[in-house]
Design a protein around this motif. Structure first.
Motif, PDB file in Angstrom:
ATOM      1  N   MET A   1      55.539  -0.657  33.728  1.00 37.94           N
ATOM      2  CA  MET A   1      54.207  -0.771  33.929  1.00 37.94           C
ATOM      3  C   MET A   1      53.462  -1.840  34.754  1.00 37.94           C
ATOM      4  N   ALA A   2      54.445  -2.950  34.805  1.00 39.86           N
ATOM      5  CA  ALA A   2      53.752  -4.060  35.153  1.00 39.86           C
ATOM      6  C   ALA A   2      53.540  -3.883  36.641  1.00 39.86           C
ATOM      7  N   ASP A   3      54.164  -2.878  37.376  1.00 40.03           N
ATOM      8  CA  ASP A   3      53.583  -2.974  38.936  1.00 40.03           C
ATOM      9  C   ASP A   3      52.332  -2.118  39.118  1.00 40.03           C
ATOM     10  N   VAL A   4      51.697  -1.589  37.939  1.00 40.13           N
ATOM     11  CA  VAL A   4      50.181  -0.978  38.118  1.00 40.13           C
ATOM     12  C   VAL A   4      49.445  -1.669  37.133  1.00 40.13           C
ATOM     13  N   THR A   5      49.820  -2.328  35.984  1.00 43.10           N
ATOM     14  CA  THR A   5      48.995  -3.186  35.002  1.00 43.10           C
ATOM     15  C   THR A   5      49.081  -4.530  34.903  1.00 43.10           C
ATOM     16  N   ASP A   6      47.804  -5.039  35.155  1.00 51.24           N
ATOM     17  CA  ASP A   6      47.851  -6.629  35.285  1.00 51.24           C
ATOM     18  C   ASP A   6      48.091  -7.056  33.838  1.00 51.24           C
ATOM     19  N   ILE A   7      49.610  -7.598  33.881  1.00 55.07           N
ATOM     20  CA  ILE A   7      49.995  -8.220  32.649  1.00 55.07           C
ATOM     21  C   ILE A   7      50.024  -9.873  32.615  1.00 55.07           C
ATOM     22  N   SER A   8      49.286 -10.437  33.561  1.00 56.28           N
ATOM     23  CA  SER A   8      49.268 -11.988  33.845  1.00 56.28           C
ATOM     24  C   SER A   8      48.985 -12.621  32.675  1.00 56.28           C
ATOM     25  N   LYS A   9      47.767 -12.312  32.008  1.00 56.72           N
ATOM     26  CA  LYS A   9      47.329 -12.990  30.911  1.00 56.72           C
ATOM     27  C   LYS A   9      48.025 -12.980  30.007  1.00 56.72           C
ATOM     28  N   LEU A  10      49.176 -11.906  29.564  1.00 57.26           N
ATOM     29  CA  LEU A  10      50.087 -12.068  28.767  1.00 57.26           C
ATOM     30  C   LEU A  10      51.378 -12.940  28.970  1.00 57.26           C
ATOM     31  N   VAL A  11      51.858 -12.898  30.179  1.00 58.67           N
ATOM     32  CA  VAL A  11      52.978 -13.691  30.243  1.00 58.67           C
ATOM     33  C   VAL A  11      52.900 -15.040  30.579  1.00 58.67           C
ATOM     34  N   THR A  12      51.766 -15.552  30.658  1.00 55.34           N
ATOM     35  CA  THR A  12      51.196 -16.811  31.072  1.00 55.34           C
ATOM     36  C   THR A  12      51.546 -17.704  29.928  1.00 55.34           C
ATOM     37  N   ALA A  13      51.338 -16.916  28.664  1.00 55.71           N
ATOM     38  CA  ALA A  13      51.702 -17.629  27.296  1.00 55.71           C
ATOM     39  C   ALA A  13      53.233 -17.585  27.239  1.00 55.71           C
ATOM     40  N   SER A  14      53.654 -18.450  26.308  1.00 60.93           N
ATOM     41  CA  SER A  14      55.063 -18.581  26.250  1.00 60.93           C
ATOM     42  C   SER A  14      55.456 -17.500  25.028  1.00 60.93           C
ATOM     43  N   ASP A  15      54.500 -16.679  24.307  1.00 60.35           N
ATOM     44  CA  ASP A  15      54.867 -15.839  23.542  1.00 60.35           C
ATOM     45  C   ASP A  15      55.438 -14.465  23.865  1.00 60.35           C
ATOM     46  N   LEU A 170      44.158  -3.959  29.055  1.00 62.74           N
ATOM     47  CA  LEU A 170      44.673  -4.173  30.246  1.00 62.74           C
ATOM     48  C   LEU A 170      44.340  -3.743  31.481  1.00 62.74           C
ATOM     49  N   SER A 171      43.692  -4.310  32.303  1.00 64.69           N
ATOM     50  CA  SER A 171      43.398  -3.605  33.630  1.00 64.69           C
ATOM     51  C   SER A 171      44.427  -3.309  34.526  1.00 64.69           C
ATOM     52  N   PHE A 172      44.071  -2.587  35.604  1.00 60.82           N
ATOM     53  CA  PHE A 172      44.962  -2.184  36.664  1.00 60.82           C
ATOM     54  C   PHE A 172      45.079  -3.408  37.552  1.00 60.82           C
ATOM     55  N   VAL A 173      46.178  -3.650  38.356  1.00 63.08           N
ATOM     56  CA  VAL A 173      46.244  -4.776  39.365  1.00 63.08           C
ATOM     57  C   VAL A 173      45.295  -4.763  40.304  1.00 63.08           C
ATOM     58  N   PRO A 174      44.944  -5.904  41.166  1.00 64.52           N
ATOM     59  CA  PRO A 174      43.723  -5.906  41.973  1.00 64.52           C
ATOM     60  C   PRO A 174      43.908  -4.704  42.900  1.00 64.52           C
ATOM     61  N   GLU A 175      45.286  -4.591  43.417  1.00 63.71           N
ATOM     62  CA  GLU A 175      45.341  -3.801  44.640  1.00 63.71           C
ATOM     63  C   GLU A 175      44.784  -2.344  44.250  1.00 63.71           C
ATOM     64  N   ILE A 176      45.074  -1.737  43.070  1.00 64.65           N
ATOM     65  CA  ILE A 176      44.446  -0.764  42.518  1.00 64.65           C
ATOM     66  C   ILE A 176      43.148  -0.619  42.452  1.00 64.65           C
ATOM     67  N   MET A 177      42.444  -1.561  41.735  1.00 64.06           N
ATOM     68  CA  MET A 177      40.984  -1.638  41.463  1.00 64.06           C
ATOM     69  C   MET A 177      40.405  -1.673  42.772  1.00 64.06           C
ATOM     70  N   LYS A 285      56.892 -10.567  39.433  1.00 62.46           N
ATOM     71  CA  LYS A 285      56.222 -11.898  39.612  1.00 62.46           C
ATOM     72  C   LYS A 285      56.883 -12.792  38.308  1.00 62.46           C
ATOM     73  N   PHE A 286      57.030 -12.117  37.222  1.00 65.20           N
ATOM     74  CA  PHE A 286      57.265 -12.805  35.837  1.00 65.20           C
ATOM     75  C   PHE A 286      58.736 -12.823  35.470  1.00 65.20           C
ATOM     76  N   VAL A 287      59.650 -12.267  36.136  1.00 65.24           N
ATOM     77  CA  VAL A 287      61.099 -11.845  35.940  1.00 65.24           C
ATOM     78  C   VAL A 287      61.777 -12.515  36.922  1.00 65.24           C
ATOM     79  N   PHE A 288      63.105 -12.625  36.773  1.00 68.69           N
ATOM     80  CA  PHE A 288      64.226 -12.819  37.584  1.00 68.69           C
ATOM     81  C   PHE A 288      64.492 -11.502  38.233  1.00 68.69           C
TER      82      PHE A 288
END
Length: 353
Positions: A1-15, A170-177, A285-288
């Motif tokens: 769901m990372a393509d439609v849900t904005d998870i940036s605030k989750l993965v910016t942390a190291s947890d 968790l909101s949708f990504v900017p493109e959807i909004m 954006k957050f993965v190899f």
């Protein structure tokens, strides 16, 4: 769901670490992604066989696999997962099936509460495994209890508490909004009401009378108090050609009082948003991302486009300034209400009503 849900605030942390599922499958199953584009039937058949075997393994259907995979055999009938609640690990849950339910569903089980850390954390068999096959992950209230995850706070673990707070919405990504706000501001162009009337929604068949009654009452209130016509965005999977004899047809015929708006899968806004989202690569954006998978997405024809309609409809409904009428118990309705509560329409993207 990372393509439609904005998870940036989750993965910016190291947890938290994430990986796109297609990348994971490519690596875990040893699948040559280039074969997805192959026109040779024998290669396609071999690929599908490999994916079926790998999927069966990942599902935990065959049980544990050495220290490679640990498969949970608990499900929502027998287990409620908790975290950090003193004295709750192993106790009976407040909801237990009564004799009538046992006979009706032909089931016999005891439902217990288990601490996820004590059961699956350090010192457990699960700790040794590379992959934990958890099955379904969901939470929902049920008869005074909670299915299947009952973890809402962690006062003794601040790291976990902060994570719980971050995932509460968790909101949708900017493109959807942006697409939702564009439809609201450039197509509807007026304050509007949103009505969620999806026949294939699992709860609609149970609450359709109440849903239509609530919609009628809301419309009559707006008709009495506000200017005409009343603009209504109808979030429905029922084609307009099948509205004959329905309440929606009555509304659409009264063009002096009502103006109905709908979105369809082939509308330019929907296809454009899908293309923009596919090009943005939010999920990577957050993965190899392996070169072979990247090559597949560039070279395969027709190009992969995610299904965007439902998400854009939800975004449109978050902008409905005249209100929202949804189906009771619907997860879609709950998602829209949550978006409206957090004011995502006015706080995100370039367009504001």
């Amino acid at each position: 769901m990372a393509d439609v849900t904005d998870i940036s605030k989750l993965v910016t942390a190291s947890d938290v670490r994430v990986i796109d599922f297609s990348v994971f499958i490519s690596i875990w199953c040893g699948v040559n992604i280039d074969l997805v584009c192959s026109k040779e039937s024998n290669k396609q058949s071999s690929l599908l066989d490999t994916l079926r075997q790998c999927g069966s393994l990942l599902s935990g259907y065959n049980g544990n696999v050495n220290n490679c995979l640990y498969a949970l055999d608990e499900d929502c009938r027998t287990t409620v997962w908790t975290y950090g609640k003193d004295g709750e690990d192993g106790i009976l849950d407040s909801f237990q099936p009564d004799e009538q339910l046992k006979k009706k569903k032909k089931i016999s089980y005891v439902r217990k509460r288990q601490d996820v850390y004590q059961t699956l954390g350090p010192g457990s068999r699960a700790e040794l495994a590379t992959v934990l096959a958890f099955g379904s992950l969901f939470t929902a209230p049920y008869k005074g209890s909670e299915l299947y995850i009952d973890i809402h706070e962690s006062p003794r673990d601040q790291t976990m508490q902060l994570l719980i707070e971050k995932i509460s919405f968790l909101s949708f990504v900017p493109e959807i909004m942006s697409a939702g706000k564009e439809f609201a501001s450039k197509t509807i162009k007026s304050p509007f009401l949103c009505a969620q009337l999806r026949l294939l929604d699992g709860q609609f068949k149970n609450h359709w009378k109440t849903t239509f009654l609530g919609l009628q009452q809301k419309i009559e209130s707006l008709r009495h108090d506000g200017p005409l016509p009343i603009h209504i965005f109808v979030m429905t999977d029922l084609p307009q050609g099948n509205w004959t004899g329905s309440y929606l047809e009555d509304l659409s015929r009264d063009s002096d009082a009502f103006k109905l708006h709908v979105l369809r899968e082939k509308d330019e806004l929907v296809t454009r948003t899908a293309k923009n989202l596919a090009a943005s690569g939010n999920e990577k954006k957050f993965v190899f991302l392996s070169e072979s998978l990247d090559r597949m997405k560039k070279n395969c024809r027709p190009p992969y486009l995610p299904d965007m309609l439902l998400y854009i409809e939800e975004a449109v409904c978050s902008c409905a300034s005249l209100g929202f009428v949804g189906t009771a118990g619907s997860t879609i309705a709950e998602s829209i209400e949550l978006m409206r509560t957090h004011g995502v329409c006015s706080s995100r993207g370039p367009t504001e009503l």
